[in-house]
Design an enzyme around this catalytic site. Structure first.
Site, PDB file in Angstrom:
ATOM      1  N   GLY A  42       0.773  -4.208  10.741  1.00 16.97           N
ATOM      2  CA  GLY A  42       2.013  -3.896  10.060  1.00 16.97           C
ATOM      3  C   GLY A  42       1.978  -2.470   9.576  1.00 16.97           C
ATOM      4  O   GLY A  42       0.935  -1.967   9.166  1.00 16.97           O
TER       5      GLY A  42
ATOM      6  N   ALA B  68      -0.531   0.869   6.243  1.00 19.06           N
ATOM      7  CA  ALA B  68      -0.795   0.002   7.394  1.00 19.06           C
ATOM      8  C   ALA B  68      -1.783  -1.089   7.009  1.00 19.06           C
ATOM      9  O   ALA B  68      -2.608  -0.910   6.108  1.00 19.06           O
ATOM     10  CB  ALA B  68      -1.345   0.821   8.557  1.00 19.06           C
ATOM     11  N   ASP B  69      -1.679  -2.198   7.703  1.00 19.68           N
ATOM     12  CA  ASP B  69      -2.626  -3.289   7.526  1.00 19.68           C
ATOM     13  C   ASP B  69      -2.744  -4.035   8.850  1.00 19.68           C
ATOM     14  O   ASP B  69      -1.766  -4.153   9.582  1.00 19.68           O
ATOM     15  CB  ASP B  69      -2.173  -4.247   6.426  1.00 19.68           C
ATOM     16  CG  ASP B  69      -3.322  -5.114   5.951  1.00 19.68           C
ATOM     17  OD1 ASP B  69      -4.089  -4.644   5.094  1.00 19.68           O
ATOM     18  OD2 ASP B  69      -3.470  -6.240   6.457  1.00 19.68           O
ATOM     19  N   THR B  70      -3.954  -4.493   9.143  1.00 17.22           N
ATOM     20  CA  THR B  70      -4.217  -5.214  10.386  1.00 17.22           C
ATOM     21  C   THR B  70      -4.840  -6.561  10.068  1.00 17.22           C
ATOM     22  O   THR B  70      -5.744  -6.644   9.237  1.00 17.22           O
ATOM     23  CB  THR B  70      -5.168  -4.400  11.295  1.00 17.22           C
ATOM     24  OG1 THR B  70      -4.564  -3.133  11.571  1.00 17.22           O
ATOM     25  CG2 THR B  70      -5.438  -5.120  12.611  1.00 17.22           C
TER      26      THR B  70
ATOM     27  N   LYS C 268       0.832  -1.214   0.000  1.00 20.55           N
ATOM     28  CA  LYS C 268       0.000   0.000   0.000  1.00 20.55           C
ATOM     29  C   LYS C 268       0.867   1.264   0.000  1.00 20.55           C
ATOM     30  O   LYS C 268       0.619   2.196  -0.766  1.00 20.55           O
ATOM     31  CB  LYS C 268      -0.915   0.009   1.223  1.00 20.55           C
ATOM     32  CG  LYS C 268      -1.954  -1.083   1.221  1.00 20.55           C
ATOM     33  CD  LYS C 268      -2.700  -1.099   2.557  1.00 20.55           C
ATOM     34  CE  LYS C 268      -3.635  -2.265   2.660  1.00 20.55           C
ATOM     35  NZ  LYS C 268      -4.328  -2.308   3.966  1.00 20.55           N
TER      36      LYS C 268
END
Length: 188
Positions: free
Chosen positions: A105, A68-70, A52
């Site tokens: 992340g 960001a990623d969850t 991203k």
């Protein structure tokens, strides 16, 4: 001063950065996320955040871009956003009365270089009845959330205990992010 770009349309991430008094713009990534099935959950979440951030950084070469990623991880299973009510019910049933991990992340892209990290938080749920789960699904809250719940919303009623960073579970580990941004010369 270095300009900050958030590569996410998540209202939760925007709110968390805004609450810190940080000036930033939003430019959400539109790439199709690619998950390498041989990666560990930690590698997956960092890779998704990097994909991203790199995508958006192409448009903003002179800025710091935050991706960001969850994800929610139960045992070694990655639980993403549910595609329907049945999948949400399965996920919430799996999490009921157990402990799982929420990994967020983050990737920071500055001048083509990527600096990434992740934060791992343990969340324990109370045992949930079928009625608890069905009622929660009817709220529609589970459908844009990894693991089918939002700790900052109605899903808070399911959480017995948390070990780690609450804000990471919401979607952005703000205290770690600030420290990492400072390392890149950003002054919030």
């Amino acid at each position: 001063m270095q300009h900050l770009i958030l590569a996410s349309s998540s209202p939760r991430r925007k709110e968390l950065l805004t609450n810190l008094g940080i000036t930033f713009d939003v430019s959400a990534s539109t790439i199709e996320e690619i998950i390498n099935p041989s990666h560990t959950p930690e590698e997956v979440v960092v890779s998704l955040a990097s994909q991203k951030a790199r995508d958006v950084a192409k448009q903003y070469p002179n800025s710091i871009v935050v991706g960001a990623d969850t994800i929610v991880v139960k045992n070694t299973n990655i639980l993403g956003k549910p595609k329907d009510e049945e999948e949400a019910f399965k996920m919430l049933s799996m999490l009921s009365g157990t402990t799982h991990h929420v990994l967020t992340g983050v990737a920071l892209v500055k001048a083509g270089s990527v600096h990434s990290f992740y934060v791992d938080t343990e969340v324990t749920f109370w045992p949930l009845s079928k009625e608890d789960i069905k009622q929660y699904i009817q709220s529609k809250e589970p459908f844009d959330k990894a693991g089918s719940y939002g700790i900052q919303g109605l899903g808070a009623a399911f959480v017995k205990e948390i070990k780690g960073d609450y804000f990471s579970v919401v979607g952005l580990p703000v205290s770690t992010l600030i420290r990492e941004l400072k390392k890149l010369g950003f002054k919030p």
